[in-house]
Design an enzyme around this catalytic site. Structure first.
Site, short mmCIF file in Angstrom:
data_model
loop_
_atom_site.label_atom_id
_atom_site.label_comp_id
_atom_site.label_asym_id
_atom_site.label_seq_id
_atom_site.Cartn_x
_atom_site.Cartn_y
_atom_site.Cartn_z
N ASP A 318 0.81 -1.22 0.00
CA ASP A 318 0.00 0.00 0.00
C ASP A 318 0.85 1.27 0.00
OD1 ASP A 318 0.84 -0.95 2.54
OD2 ASP A 318 -0.48 0.49 3.52
N GLU A 319 0.25 2.31 -0.52
CA GLU A 319 0.70 3.68 -0.30
C GLU A 319 2.16 3.96 -0.64
OE1 GLU A 319 -2.21 5.34 3.15
OE2 GLU A 319 -0.39 4.35 3.85
N VAL A 320 2.56 3.61 -1.86
CA VAL A 320 3.89 4.03 -2.31
C VAL A 320 3.73 5.35 -3.05
CG1 VAL A 320 5.94 3.35 -3.60
CG2 VAL A 320 4.42 1.59 -2.65
#
Lengths: 693, 693
Positions: A318-320
């Protein structure tokens, strides 16, 4: 400590009064949570006294023996009865298990059971130990104090879960959570029949699992706060004993700063790296273009898949934010040469490679939404955190998924709001039955920016029990009033497991008040604290008095109060009853008046503490708001008592006070505000209040 | 959970109101318990934040390092501040210790210390680690929340104990108390500077120490509930770390049925024997005429004096009824041939022999009153349980003694009554100074007929802190109001050690009410439970609904309520203020009226639970009494409000109601009864109530 306040209306009790003398000896409701698939009440009850005994028949194994010992320990806590461990010729409860379950618990194993309780004995029948253990928990919830001693009501229960994947995720990285606290939370999961513990072990803020292969991961990436492999094995065994799978998560390629402290060569930026102390999304991300990264991950996955026996292995994803990739010419070059147009495509490339590694080691991948790119192999499970739509999309394309969107315990939602979220609801409702089968269940998530060992239990419980019910019970089980009544009961029962979701609160308030505070001062603090909730969703960080870090003490009122105010909820119910009922108005008005008077007078009672404690001083404005709100409510009741509608300009003035009170202060919301607004509006409308007397 | 009730008067706060606007920002009192020998307050305060650091200078040892670690752990619990363990160039607190203490802690070692706190740092100076550790505890009690953060007020404290022997005895035989519970109670002892744990290890109901020499003692005499020798060593080390000596007691020649289960040959009667399950004084006693008894004791004492390093070894000696001796012709013959006229003389013969055995193994004997026979060797310590007179007599004859009479925690006395008992008081006041020196101190005693792991902390704490103060602080420290205020504060602080003396209570009430009880029902139960106390002294057994045994569940209201009702005590103070004060009458009257109204209405609120729970049904009469009592009090206030004296016949009627309410029911005393009687009598006399307005 959850005893509520004098004068608060409790709906069930008040309705009895309204009905004018209905006996209170009516059949008590069964405080079961999650509600079983099918319950038939019988007549009479089974007495539970010191002679209570249990016999195992059919398939037996040491795990069942331990489950029975645990059953007796819990039964003894619930009743304070001493039980002798002796075998009985006529056991009170017979537990018949057909056959063993899998050596490593698998997704979708049979967890069903039947439980019949009669006046002369009880019987559990289950295909596997998993069902038998669930049945023992149901029996424990049935045992109640009665006019003649402790007893379980006669009933026949046929039960099985709606979804096979019912989990809780705990982020142990942002704040480290010691093993014993995880254990008591697993006890809680067993009590509400959840069967997955998703262990979020790595983050920017900490790598929490010992790696013998790459010891710099945990020695340099955890401040010494990590689980040894022995401890990990201990927790896995503890979970298996309770019918719970343990799914580890190693979050990559982002959320991985802590990895880079010891292994900067894995990162896309030059380093050096330190353990992240702040909250948010950070730039560091793995270098997906370096074959050494994959070699490293191959060896780490080899080690960790041996350590964690579950078939599923969570790789995060998630959330790069891609900033390190954008800043690295080598990675830009790689994107071009591999025809990867976007960072999403780059991450897809990575996901596919990691998935192959995991598959090579005999496991299947779980990942957050971001790892789902159409075309990835089908033996992947998508954990949907961004919305129900993505879960439905994945299922429509033949992918398995579990729902976490709507089940984030850290966002501060009331139990009812979580309860309304159904994995098969939203866009998933339009799926074909076959596609719906791909939705395996869900997981509640306890992200730990604002939880620590002291308050974590209170952030998980009791609300998690409502989610557990959503995932276990039939889809038709949706009555919110019933849910709250049973949640109250299960919250009491969970205390016997050593969970501190209620005991922490008066203790934290005493710290806030100072140990020299008088009982009256503490009561004033409690009165205010009982009706505020922390700000919701993702606003905690933006509204913080100073940028929060992992070293910020969690000792403020916002850290102490439960995430859902029972007092405010019940007050709201009382206002609605008052505004709409044709019965008991005088009694309800008196209850409202008593509560409002206490609130109105509370600000002056709290003054001494405000002058002594910086932690109380912080809520001065909130305390004033509560008094002002209460004065508004009392004025509304005065108008109503006089039988007339309130003038418009009065209403305008009062709504302005209410609007002011609704503004968060000290990161707290004053929860009775909406109900007082409804009261003002009802009275100003000359509403039903006045007309039905 | 100790937050008290709305509307209750808290004296300090009310006096401020009376004074008409005195700032609440006055110098807060120091919540130290025990009060130090000398305190000089300074100006300003020392801020306690995350940068707080400690440095050890002078003599250092691993035990002091651990004490500092424990200090930080406790400081962190009190403040929720994270402390880094890093050394600092400018430590906040310097701890200077002159030299080591004895390898095995001895009676009368130097425990003194000085502690100076200034705005820019603090310093502890102590001759030995014992004083340094006491000083750390004092510092922890100084740390309070302030308007600007956590802080310790500037002060200079010179402190040393009044008595060298300050102990707590726990009877682990009648109910077994697991090691972890003993440990947290040792933490409590450290916090209040007690330095002896007297471990009452054997009784008719259980032999709780592993004997490798005579394993049948613990295997057949304990139902498997005993401490292994490793656990015993662990506890002794734990105690030493906290400046606490461990004195073991093996009670003989009576109170020893459990020994005889495995070793009937030691008894004076034929046997066979079983572990005693009832309470009281029983016939079995050792055969004092058999040389094999002494050989056995010699070997056991040899083993146990090696296990327990303390110089003192307690041989019990209490309450032998002599029936087995009288019934045994061989023993009668022995008495004649040895010219032992009475059983007392026979026991004296035994005591002397056992004392020689203990002395041979390098230890000194402690025994209960009964072992004191004029002429016994002088290196014995008499533990006086029967009265202060015996302590004085022993001292007059040159014998050392410690006082326990007046410090029996199980008798249910209020803290103030224990507090009034002084080891140098009573008959001891007439001793010469040299004789008074022989009085070494005292021990509170926790006999465990009616305590178990669930409620034991509440039976010890916080009242034991008042006894600790009596034994530590100067004799002149006797102010009861100050004691109660500080006791309230120390009770809050003790919770951070994990003691459950407050958290157990709402949990037990929830069990009694049933987990399905509503918050309002729980509040009604709490309102009643808050004003009752268990019957006092030795009346518990005689008034029990069924003969109590060690298998009797301790789950009734009498087992749940604290032994001292804070609510009733404060109500009594309020009544006395009302009846005597020339200030604030209207306010006080309103507070009394609010409390009395809540009590009057409580019986009807409790009805639903009475109908559902057998444990609540038991207190039906008490609940009615409370409502009746409250109605009497309200009627008295009505008379007073009208300004006239109440008629005589009214008074007679009310006193009859009060007398009825004073009768114990369900083994409970209704504690507000005497205060309401005082109120009635004041009003009936047309008392000061009416005249001072």
């Amino acid at each position: 400590m959850g005893m509520g306040h004098w004068g608060m209306c409790v709906i069930g009790f008040t309705l009895l009064l309204c009905a004018g003398g209905t006996s209170a000896q009516e059949q008590p409701r069964l405080n079961l949570m999650p509600l079983p698939a099918n319950v038939q009440l019988g007549s009479g009850s089974l007495r539970v006294d010191s002679s209570f005994s249990v016999a195992l028949t059919g398939h037996t194994e040491a795990r069942l023996d331990r489950a029975v010992q645990r059953f007796f320990r819990q039964l003894s806590r619930q009743t304070a009865l001493p039980f002798s461990a002796k075998a009985s010729t006529k056991p009170t409860l017979i537990v018949h298990t057909d056959h063993a379950s899998k050596e490593v618990q698998e997704l979708g194993e049979d967890e069903s059971y039947t439980l019949s309780v009669a006046a002369d004995g009880a019987k559990i029948e289950a295909p596997t130990p998993l069902g038998a253990m669930h049945a023992l928990q149901t029996f424990l919830q049935l045992v109640e104090v009665s006019p003649d001693g402790f007893a379980a009501p006669a009933a026949t229960i046929q039960d099985k879960p709606r979804f096979p994947w019912r989990g809780l995720m705990i982020d142990v990285s942002r704040h480290f959570i010691p093993l014993d606290i995880l254990k008591r939370n697993l006890d809680g999961l067993e009590a509400v029949k959840m069967n997955v513990f998703h262990w979020h072990l790595s983050e920017d803020q900490g790598f929490r699992a010992e790696s013998k292969k790459f010891p710099k991961l945990h020695t340099l990436g955890s401040d010494g706060l990590y689980y040894t492999q022995d401890e990990i094995r201990e927790l896995i065994a503890y979970a298996r004993d309770r019918g719970i799978r343990v799914v580890p998560e190693f979050d990559m390629p982002g959320h991985s700063t802590a990895w880079f402290v010891g292994h900067p060569e894995l990162a896309s930026g030059p380093g050096p790296y330190e353990i992240e102390r702040k909250w948010g999304i950070f730039d560091p991300a793995m270098d997906l273009t370096n074959e050494k990264t994959y070699k490293f991950l191959d060896e780490l996955v080899a080690e960790m898949t041996k350590l964690f026996p579950d078939h599923y292995f969570h790789i995060g994803g998630d959330e790069v934010n891609g900033k390190q990739w954008d800043a690295n010419p080598k990675i830009q070059e790689f994107k071009k040469s591999h025809k990867l147009a976007t960072n999403e495509a780059l991450q897809a490339y990575f996901s596919e490679r990691v998935q192959k590694i995991v598959t090579k080691h005999g496991k299947a991948v779980v990942g957050w939404d971001e790892v789902f790119i159409p075309g990835v192999p089908k033996d992947i499970v998508i954990q949907s955190w961004r919305g129900q739509a993505s879960l439905a999309q994945a299922a429509a394309q033949g992918y398995h998924g579990i729902l976490s969107n709507g089940y984030y315990l850290d966002l501060g939602w009331p139990a009812a709001r979580h309860y309304a979220v159904d994995p098969a609801g939203g866009q998933a409702a339009n799926l074909t039955p076959e596609q719906q089968q791909l939705i395996l269940g869900g997981e509640s998530c306890m992200w730990s920016e604002y939880v620590n060992p002291e308050n974590i239990d209170s952030r998980i419980w009791p609300r998690n029990a409502a989610i557990a019910e959503r995932l276990w019970s039939p889809q038709s089980v949706t009555d919110v009033a019933s849910m709250y009544a049973r949640l109250h009961a299960v919250a009491a029962q969970l205390e016997w497991l050593g969970l501190t979701h209620r005991t922490y609160y008066p203790q934290m308030l005493r710290r806030i008040a100072g140990h020299g505070a008088t009982p009256e001062q503490l009561t004033a603090l409690r009165t205010l604290a009982d009706v505020v909730e922390p700000v919701k969703e993702y606003t905690r960080e933006a509204t913080a008095p100073a940028p929060p870090t992992s070293a910020t003490p969690l000792n403020r009122i916002v850290d102490a109060v439960p995430l859902e105010s029972d007092v405010a909820r019940r007050f709201g119910e009382l206002v609605d009853k008052f505004a709409s009922s044709s019965c008991c108005d005088a009694d309800t008005a008196a209850q409202l008046r008593a509560q409002l008077s206490a609130w109105r007078d509370n600000d002056s009672r709290l003054q001494p503490l405000m002058q002594r404690s910086f932690l109380v001083k912080e809520v001065a404005a909130t305390s004033q708001d509560l008094s002002a709100l209460a004065a508004v409510g009392l004025a509304a009741l005065d108008f109503e008592a006089k039988g007339g509608a309130a003038p418009d300009d009065w209403k305008t003035q009062q709504l302005a006070v209410i609007e002011q009170a609704k503004k968060p202060k000290a990161q707290l919301l004053l929860m009775p505000a909406p109900a007082i607004q409804r009261l003002v509006e009802a009275v100003a409308a000359g509403g039903s209040c006045g007309t039905t007397k």
